[in-house]
Design an enzyme around this catalytic site. Structure first.
Site, PDB file in Angstrom:
ATOM      1  N   CYS A 236       0.794  -1.230   0.000  1.00 37.36           N
ATOM      2  CA  CYS A 236       0.000   0.000   0.000  1.00 37.36           C
ATOM      3  C   CYS A 236       0.826   1.280   0.000  1.00 37.36           C
ATOM      4  O   CYS A 236       2.045   1.264   0.003  1.00 37.36           O
ATOM      5  CB  CYS A 236      -1.001  -0.040   1.141  1.00 37.36           C
TER       6      CYS A 236
ATOM      7  N   SER B  67      -5.610  11.698  -3.809  1.00 40.35           N
ATOM      8  CA  SER B  67      -5.314  10.297  -4.062  1.00 40.35           C
ATOM      9  C   SER B  67      -4.985  10.076  -5.527  1.00 40.35           C
ATOM     10  O   SER B  67      -5.330  10.889  -6.391  1.00 40.35           O
ATOM     11  CB  SER B  67      -6.537   9.456  -3.685  1.00 40.35           C
TER      12      SER B  67
ATOM     13  N   GLU C 281      -4.979  13.494   2.883  1.00 40.22           N
ATOM     14  CA  GLU C 281      -5.435  13.244   1.516  1.00 40.22           C
ATOM     15  C   GLU C 281      -6.912  13.602   1.405  1.00 40.22           C
ATOM     16  O   GLU C 281      -7.742  13.016   2.104  1.00 40.22           O
ATOM     17  CB  GLU C 281      -5.211  11.763   1.206  1.00 40.22           C
TER      18      GLU C 281
ATOM     19  N   CYS D  15      -6.317  -2.112  -4.238  1.00 38.68           N
ATOM     20  CA  CYS D  15      -7.466  -1.565  -4.949  1.00 38.68           C
ATOM     21  C   CYS D  15      -7.177  -1.567  -6.452  1.00 38.68           C
ATOM     22  O   CYS D  15      -6.126  -1.109  -6.896  1.00 38.68           O
ATOM     23  CB  CYS D  15      -7.760  -0.151  -4.476  1.00 38.68           C
TER      24      CYS D  15
END
Length: 552
Positions: free
Chosen positions: A120, A467, A441, A192
C-alpha cells in the site's frame, strides 16, 4: 558504517548470537548460510496486505531451496482508505517510521539480504527508503490486485465507492444500492484495482527492476502469485551471492525511467512526494520542477480507474507495466540493470508489445504529454501539482471565485449540504505537512465532487494532497503551505483564482501589496497536537522536498 557478517563459526564472541538463534530453532548449519530477512507488512486489517501472510511462506520456501536461511519480522501497514478523515493525520508520518524501523532492525541484527513484502501507499515507499539506507541485496513483492466487482453493466472498484458518496448525497442512488456497494465492491483482498498510489508505487518497483514484472497487476488470488513468491525467494539468494546491493538498481537512470513510466500511465500524484523523498535519500538530484519536465517528455499511453473504464485486471491481460514500458521504450534508458535480468532491455524482450487499446502505442497516445503538471505562480511560488490526465478538457483552464475552508471537515460538510456554486474554486488550506499535520489526503471530498457531477464546473486546490484515485480539476501540494505563511493563507472568499494547466500557472488576482497585507494579519487555526504529530510538525519538510521528517 562497518558491516558485520553474523554467525562466524571462528569468532567466539558470536557465541551469544548463535545461542539465541538456536533458541529460535535454527541449527548450526543454518547459521553458516546467508541470513535473509523477509520484511513483512502483513496485517488482517488492510486488504492490500492480507495475502502477504501466505506469500511470506512461499518466499521462505524459495530462500531455503536456494541455500540460504530465511527469518521474518513485521512492520506497520496503514490503509489510506480506512484512515480517510479522522485517521489520515497519521498516515504520511508512518512512511518515515516504517523506513526507520526497518533500518534499525536490519542494522541491529546484521542480515545479509532483504525481501520486502508490501503493497500500500506509504508502505512501499517506506520500504524503498529503508532499502536505500541499508543498501543490501533487496527485492520486493506486492500482494497483487483486488478482484473487481462485476455487475451486469460494468466492473466497479474502490474509487467507484468513493464517488458513490456524492451520488447518494444527491439522491441519484438509493440507500439499498449504496449499502450493497459498500458490502460488495471490494470483492477480494489485494490492492485496490485502480491506478492509486499502491499500484503506482508497484509500477516504480517493476520499472527499477526490484520486483518481478507483472507482480503489481496480477490478481492477489491467482496461484501464479505463489510461484512468483518462490521465485523472489530464490532470486534474492543469487543477488547475495553476486553481491548486488540495492544501489546497483536504484540509480539516476532507473529513477528517471520510473518517473517516466508513472507519468505515461496516469500514476498517482502521491508518487511525486515519494519520488522526491527517495531521491533525497539516494543523493539523486530531483525537484518538483524536474518531475514536471520529465512528465512533459513522455506521451500518456494508458489511463485506468477512475479516469477510464479499465481496471488493473484489464491492464494485466494486455501485458501490464512491461508492455507499457515497451510502448515508450525509446524514452527509457534501457541499459539499466535489473534484479531479474541483465538489463531493462533484455527484460522487455519477454513482454508483449502494447495492444493499442488499453495500452496505446507511442505514436498514437492518449495525450502527447504525461499525466502530471507542476504549476507555479503567486499562489504556489514553490510549485503545486495536478494530475491533468484526470481533468476534462473544458477545465484545463478555469477561473472562478474562491470559497475558502480551513480544514477537510469544513469542505466535507459544505459538499454534503450541496451548497456548491458552479464555477467556483474550493480552497482547502492548513492541510499541508505541518498544518494538518500529516498532509491529509482529500480523496473523499474530491470524489464527492465527482459523484455530484461538479467536476466539469468546480475546481479544488489545497496544500494537502489527493489520491491516485482522484479525478477532476484538483490541484494539491501547494507550496509553501498556509501554516508556514504560504500564499493560500491570504485568500478570502470571492477572490478570483486562475488555474491554467497548459500554461502551468496557479494565480490569485491580488496585487503583491495586498497579498503581503493579508498575510500579516492571517491567523492559522488553533490546531494543537501532541506526541508523534507534534514531533512530526516540528521536523517535517515541505511537500516540494518530499515531506521528509526522519531523513532530512
Amino acid at each position: 558504517m562497518t558491516k558485520v557478517k553474523r554467525g562466524s563459526p571462528t569468532d567466539i564472541t558470536e557465541a551469544y548470537y548463535r545461542g539465541l538463534m538456536c533458541a529460535v530453532g535454527f541449527r548450526e548449519s543454518d547459521l553458516k548460510k546467508p541470513i535473509v530477512a523477509i520484511v513483512n507488512s502483513w496485517t488482517d486489517v488492510n486488504p492490500g496486505h492480507v495475502p502477504l501472510e501466505r506469500l511470506a511462506r512461499a518466499v521462505r520456501d524459495g530462500i531455503w531451496a536456494a541455500g540460504a536461511t530465511p527469518v521474518e519480522f513485521g512492520v506497520p501497514a496503514p490503509c489510506d482508505g480506512m484512515a480517510q478523515g479522522f485517521g489520515m493525520h497519521f498516515i504520511l508520518p508512518q512512511r518515515d517510521l516504517i523506513a526507520a524501523s526497518i533500518e534499525a532492525m536490519v542494522r541491529a541484527h546484521g542480515f545479509q539480504g532483504l525481501v520486502m513484502l508490501g503493497s500500500c501507499d506509504k508502505v512501499i515507499p517506506g520500504m524503498v527508503m529503508a532499502a536505500i539506507r541499508c543498501n543490501l541485496p533487496t527485492l520486493f513483492l506486492t500482494a497483487g490486485a483486488m478482484l473487481p466487482f462485476r455487475t451486469d453493466k460494468r466492473e466497479m472498484v474502490t474509487s467507484d465507492l468513493k464517488e458513490a458518496i456524492g451520488r447518494r448525497a444527491t439522491g441519484e442512488i438509493n440507500e439499498e444500492l449504496f449499502r450493497q456497494w459498500q458490502r460488495d465492491i471490494c470483492a477480494s483482498s489485494g490492492t485496490c484495482s485502480m491506478m492509486g498510489t499502491a499500484n503506482t508505487m508497484g509500477t516504480f518497483l517493476e520499472v527499477t527492476g526490484v520486483a518481478p514484472l507483472g507482480s503489481t497487476t496480477l490478481l492477489a488470488c491467482d496461484s501464479a502469485k505463489i510461484r512468483q513468491a518462490r521465485d523472489v525467494g530464490e532470486q534474492i539468494v543469487r543477488l547475495i551471492q553476486k553481491k548486488r546491493s540495492f544501489s546497483v538498481f536504484l540509480t539516476p537512470s532507473s529513477l528517471r525511467n520510473a518517473t517516466k513510466v508513472i507519468a505515461a500511465t496516469g500514476g498517482s500524484t502521491n508518487a511525486v512526494l515519494h519520488l522526491l523523498a527517495i531521491a533525497s535519500l539516494a543523493k539523486i538530484k530531483l525537484s518538483l520542477g524536474n518531475i514536471g519536465e520529465i512528465s512533459r517528455s513522455v506521451p500518456l499511453v494508458a489511463k485506468f480507474k477512475p479516469t477510464s473504464e479499465y481496471n488493473l485486471s484489464h491492464y494485466h491481460s494486455v501485458g501490464g507495466i512491461g508492455s507499457a514500458m515497451r510502448s515508450i521504450q525509446k524514452h527509457l534508458e534501457l541499459s539499466t540493470p535489473t534484479g531479474f535480468a541483465p538489463s531493462l532491455r533484455s527484460l522487455l524482450q519477454r513482454v508483449p508489445p502494447p495492444d493499442g487499446t488499453i495500452i496505446h502505442k507511442e505514436d498514437t497516445p492518449l495525450d502527447k504529454e504525461g499525466c502530471f503538471s507542476v504549476l507555479f505562480g503567486n499562489l504556489a511560488p514553490k510549485g503545486a501539482l495536478v494530475k491533468k490526465s484526470g481533468i476534462s478538457s473544458s477545465m484545463l483552464k478555469h477561473s472562478g471565485p474562491a470559497t475558502v475552508f480551513n480544514s477537510e471537515e469544513e469542505v466535507r460538510r459544505f459538499l454534503l449540504k450541496r451548497n456548491v456554486q458552479p464555477g467556483s474554486v474550493l480552497v482547502v488550506r492548513y492541510e499541508g505537512p505541518k498544518g494538518g499535520p500529516g498532509m491529509r489526503e482529500l480523496s473523499i471530498p474530491a470524489a464527492i465532487l465527482v459523484g455530484m457531477g461538479l467536476q466539469t464546473s468546480v475546481a479544488m486546490i489545497t496544500d494537502g494532497r489527493f489520491s491516485g484515485a482522484t479525478q477532476g480539476p484538483c490541484v494539491g501540494h501547494v507550496c509553501p503551505e498556509a501554516w508556514v505563511g504560504g500564499p493560500l493563507a491570504a485568500v478570502e472568499d470571492g477572490d478570483i483564482i486562475d488555474i491554467d494547466v497548459p500554461g502551468r500557472k496557479l494565480e490569485v488576482r491580488l496585487t503583491p501589496e495586498k497579498m503581503r497585507e493579508r498575510l500579516k494579519s492571517a491567523k492559522s487555526p488553533g490546531r494543537r497536537v501532541q506526541g508523534l504529530l507534534s514531533t512530526y510538525r516540528d521536523l517535517v519538510s515541505g511537500a516540494d522536498e518530499g515531506a521528509l521528517w526522519l531523513y532530512h
